[in-house]
Enzyme design. Structure first.
Site, PDB file in Angstrom:
ATOM      1  N   ASP A  49       0.840  -1.389   0.108  1.00 37.95           N
ATOM      2  CA  ASP A  49       0.210  -0.058  -0.020  1.00 37.95           C
ATOM      3  C   ASP A  49       0.715   1.242  -0.133  1.00 37.95           C
ATOM      4  O   ASP A  49       0.689   2.367  -0.862  1.00 37.95           O
ATOM      5  CB  ASP A  49      -0.945   0.070   1.316  1.00 37.95           C
ATOM      6  CG  ASP A  49      -2.257   0.116   1.012  1.00 37.95           C
ATOM      7  OD1 ASP A  49      -2.713   0.353  -0.023  1.00 37.95           O
ATOM      8  OD2 ASP A  49      -3.088  -0.336   1.962  1.00 37.95           O
ATOM      9  N   GLU A  72      -5.356   7.219  -0.303  1.00 37.33           N
ATOM     10  CA  GLU A  72      -5.907   6.468   0.915  1.00 37.33           C
ATOM     11  C   GLU A  72      -4.918   6.586   1.982  1.00 37.33           C
ATOM     12  O   GLU A  72      -5.337   6.584   3.140  1.00 37.33           O
ATOM     13  CB  GLU A  72      -6.334   5.001   0.675  1.00 37.33           C
ATOM     14  CG  GLU A  72      -7.228   4.408   1.736  1.00 37.33           C
ATOM     15  CD  GLU A  72      -7.678   3.043   1.372  1.00 37.33           C
ATOM     16  OE1 GLU A  72      -7.242   2.386   0.196  1.00 37.33           O
ATOM     17  OE2 GLU A  72      -8.517   2.658   2.235  1.00 37.33           O
ATOM     18  N   ASP A 129      -6.299   4.903  -4.887  1.00 34.06           N
ATOM     19  CA  ASP A 129      -6.204   3.732  -4.169  1.00 34.06           C
ATOM     20  C   ASP A 129      -5.061   2.992  -4.409  1.00 34.06           C
ATOM     21  O   ASP A 129      -5.126   2.232  -5.536  1.00 34.06           O
ATOM     22  CB  ASP A 129      -7.642   3.126  -4.199  1.00 34.06           C
ATOM     23  CG  ASP A 129      -7.589   1.937  -3.132  1.00 34.06           C
ATOM     24  OD1 ASP A 129      -6.721   1.775  -2.579  1.00 34.06           O
ATOM     25  OD2 ASP A 129      -8.986   1.587  -2.834  1.00 34.06           O
ATOM     26  N   ILE A 131      -3.664   0.134  -3.488  1.00 29.01           N
ATOM     27  CA  ILE A 131      -4.254  -1.347  -3.387  1.00 29.01           C
ATOM     28  C   ILE A 131      -5.406  -1.371  -3.182  1.00 29.01           C
ATOM     29  O   ILE A 131      -6.042  -1.069  -2.004  1.00 29.01           O
ATOM     30  CB  ILE A 131      -3.472  -2.260  -2.640  1.00 29.01           C
ATOM     31  CG1 ILE A 131      -1.770  -2.422  -3.086  1.00 29.01           C
ATOM     32  CG2 ILE A 131      -4.202  -3.661  -2.944  1.00 29.01           C
ATOM     33  CD1 ILE A 131      -1.484  -3.454  -2.614  1.00 29.01           C
ATOM     34  N   ASP A 132      -6.242  -1.352  -4.235  1.00 27.26           N
ATOM     35  CA  ASP A 132      -7.900  -1.578  -3.855  1.00 27.26           C
ATOM     36  C   ASP A 132      -8.299  -3.111  -4.149  1.00 27.26           C
ATOM     37  O   ASP A 132      -7.464  -3.756  -4.910  1.00 27.26           O
ATOM     38  CB  ASP A 132      -8.550  -0.877  -5.360  1.00 27.26           C
ATOM     39  CG  ASP A 132      -9.973  -1.133  -5.039  1.00 27.26           C
ATOM     40  OD1 ASP A 132     -10.517  -1.045  -3.723  1.00 27.26           O
ATOM     41  OD2 ASP A 132     -10.893  -1.112  -6.097  1.00 27.26           O
ATOM     42  N   THR A 134      -7.402  -5.224  -0.960  1.00 26.54           N
ATOM     43  CA  THR A 134      -6.387  -5.793  -0.345  1.00 26.54           C
ATOM     44  C   THR A 134      -6.526  -7.130   0.094  1.00 26.54           C
ATOM     45  O   THR A 134      -5.433  -8.132   0.206  1.00 26.54           O
ATOM     46  CB  THR A 134      -6.209  -5.013   1.135  1.00 26.54           C
ATOM     47  OG1 THR A 134      -7.415  -4.987   1.705  1.00 26.54           O
ATOM     48  CG2 THR A 134      -5.903  -3.540   1.067  1.00 26.54           C
ATOM     49  N   ASP A 275     -12.527   4.370  -4.280  1.00 29.96           N
ATOM     50  CA  ASP A 275     -13.070   3.156  -4.429  1.00 29.96           C
ATOM     51  C   ASP A 275     -13.780   3.213  -5.718  1.00 29.96           C
ATOM     52  O   ASP A 275     -14.350   2.178  -6.411  1.00 29.96           O
ATOM     53  CB  ASP A 275     -13.596   2.411  -3.582  1.00 29.96           C
ATOM     54  CG  ASP A 275     -12.765   1.852  -2.272  1.00 29.96           C
ATOM     55  OD1 ASP A 275     -11.776   1.751  -2.643  1.00 29.96           O
ATOM     56  OD2 ASP A 275     -13.369   2.144  -1.263  1.00 29.96           O
TER      57      ASP A 275
HETATM   58  P1  AMP Z   1     -14.314  -4.645  -2.699  1.00 30.59           P
HETATM   59  O1  AMP Z   1     -12.865  -5.241  -3.011  1.00 30.59           O
HETATM   60  O2  AMP Z   1     -15.241  -4.157  -3.823  1.00 30.59           O
HETATM   61  O3  AMP Z   1     -15.026  -5.705  -1.806  1.00 30.59           O
HETATM   62  O4  AMP Z   1     -13.971  -3.280  -2.037  1.00 30.59           O
HETATM   63  C1  AMP Z   1     -12.836  -3.085  -1.196  1.00 30.59           C
HETATM   64  C2  AMP Z   1     -13.167  -1.690  -0.837  1.00 30.59           C
HETATM   65  O5  AMP Z   1     -14.362  -1.748   0.047  1.00 30.59           O
HETATM   66  C3  AMP Z   1     -12.075  -0.935   0.036  1.00 30.59           C
HETATM   67  O6  AMP Z   1     -11.106  -0.244  -0.570  1.00 30.59           O
HETATM   68  C4  AMP Z   1     -12.739  -0.272   1.169  1.00 30.59           C
HETATM   69  O7  AMP Z   1     -12.481   1.187   1.032  1.00 30.59           O
HETATM   70  C5  AMP Z   1     -14.310  -0.520   0.954  1.00 30.59           C
HETATM   71  N1  AMP Z   1     -15.088  -0.978   1.822  1.00 30.59           N
HETATM   72  C6  AMP Z   1     -14.839  -1.196   3.320  1.00 30.59           C
HETATM   73  N2  AMP Z   1     -15.765  -1.216   4.060  1.00 30.59           N
HETATM   74  C7  AMP Z   1     -16.969  -1.037   3.588  1.00 30.59           C
HETATM   75  C8  AMP Z   1     -18.411  -1.222   3.612  1.00 30.59           C
HETATM   76  N3  AMP Z   1     -18.610  -1.566   4.884  1.00 30.59           N
HETATM   77  N4  AMP Z   1     -19.266  -1.295   2.741  1.00 30.59           N
HETATM   78  C9  AMP Z   1     -18.610  -0.939   1.318  1.00 30.59           C
HETATM   79  N5  AMP Z   1     -17.213  -0.829   1.231  1.00 30.59           N
HETATM   80  C10 AMP Z   1     -16.418  -1.114   2.265  1.00 30.59           C
HETATM   81 MG    MG Z   2     -10.209   0.424  -1.971  1.00 26.87          MG
END
Ligand code: AMP
Ligand code: MG
Length: 334
Positions: A49, A72, A129, A131-132, A134, A275
């Site tokens: 990250d 981030e 981001d 690393i989106d 993680t 995101d």
């Molecule tokens: P994904 O890989 O699509 O599940 O999304 C990852 C992203 O979800 C991360 O970068 C976080 O910023 C975000 N995230 C964290 N908590 C939540 C939540 N409660 N609802 C939606 N997104 C979230």
């Molecule tokens: Mg992310």
């Protein structure tokens, strides 16, 4: 900004994302292994990250005309006593890409370039981001380096580097990008410049029963119980495509799925701009439609979060209204 300027900024963003992807891959090779997986050790993602953000910020500060970067991360934690081990690993990996001459101070300062908090006076800024997805990174599955450019509260450019998503040539690793009004493109992640570039377009399927939908692997990020009910109501028979990160937007933009559902798991959570900025513009420019669960456009004019939105729905376009109607039947859209 003129079209020509945005083309220059796009190529600057592509170079930055390619550098960041290479550092993510080197961290993955060095630090992610069966033992870290077994222990659910998140330290490799922490290193990647910070190293990823350092590389994107250093690259943009040299190649882009825009100086505000809303990332981030910031380096405050890395400067604390006790963080030496992580800091050393971050610096070592940054040097692996930028050369042995990079000092620790320089690497931390690059990370802090991404610490801007946008307010009404920040007219133009990158959002990153590093690393989106993680969890996907740790599992060796999908993750993305996501970089968007916001002008006056509107996303005008986006780049998604997806190291584990196959490109059009079948090779692992693709980079999708878009400039507002100019369409969306894909190229190999590990290439150079515009080599191997091609246009991408969403699927032209017109009936929901033929559709495939994607959602998060993490049930905490999107309500999978509700999505199953919505899919059934729409006549969708295919299993959901569950992938981490904005790779979901890249999949819809290429026509490999027609729908991406992100259904809130809590009323309090606000989606983060990094995101969604890059993913949203890529789908829109590939001909698709992106809104929140109420059908409102995503509103990037409120700092670090999408304050006026709840959840996200991305589709190929023709299916959008039918999906919104089904969502309203199963989700409290407030
Ligand atoms: P994904 O890989 O699509 O599940 O999304 C990852 C992203 O979800 C991360 O970068 C976080 O910023 C975000 N995230 C964290 N908590 C939540 C939540 N409660 N609802 C939606 N997104 C979230
Ligand atoms: Mg992310």
């Amino acid at each position: 900004m003129s079209k020509i300027d945005l083309a220059t900024e796009l190529e600057a963003a592509v170079v930055a994302v390619r550098d960041a992807a290479s550092v993510c891959q080197s961290v993955q090779n060095d630090l992610v292994n069966a033992a870290t997986l077994e222990k659910k050790d998140r330290s490799p993602v922490t290193v990647a990250d910070f190293a990823s953000q350092a590389l994107v910020c250093s690259s943009l500060s040299g190649n882009s005309k825009i100086d505000a970067i809303v990332g981030e991360e910031d380096a405050a934690d890395l400067r604390e006593a006790g963080a030496e081990e992580t800091r050393d690993k971050v610096v070592e990996h940054v040097r692996g890409v930028r050369g042995a001459g990079v000092s620790a101070t320089q690497a931390l300062d690059w990370i802090d370039l991404g610490g801007v908090d946008p307010d009404d006076s920040t007219e133009r800024y990158w959002t990153l981001d590093p690393i989106d997805g993680t969890k996907g990174f740790l599992r060796g599955q999908q993750y993305a380096i996501a970089l968007g450019l916001i002008e006056h509260g509107r996303v005008v450019l986006g780049v998604l580097g997806c190291p584990n998503l196959p490109g059009p040539d079948g090779q692992l690793g693709c980079l999708v990008s878009a400039i507002r009004g100019q369409g969306a493109e894909i190229r190999p992640l590990n290439g150079s410049g515009r080599d191997g570039i091609g246009a991408i377009r969403v699927s032209d399927i017109l009936t929901t029963a033929e559709a495939r939908f994607c959602e998060s692997v993490e049930s905490g990020h999107s309500d999978q119980g509700q999505s199953a009910q919505i899919a059934a109501a729409l006549g969708i028979t295919e299993e959901p495509v569950r992938v981490d990160s904005q790779a979901k937007y890249a999949i819809v933009a290429q026509g490999q799925a027609q729908i991406y559902l992100r259904l809130p798991t809590s009323k309090q959570y606000r989606e983060k701009i990094w995101d969604h900025a890059a993913g949203m513009i890529v789908v829109e420019e590939a001909g698709g439609t992106v809104s929140d669960i109420r059908g409102h456009p995503l509103d990037f004019g409120h700092g670090r979060t999408l304050d006026n939105n709840a959840g996200v729905i991305a589709t190929n376009g023709p299916l959008h209204d039918a999906v919104l109607k089904a969502v309203a039947n199963f989700v409290d859209v407030g």
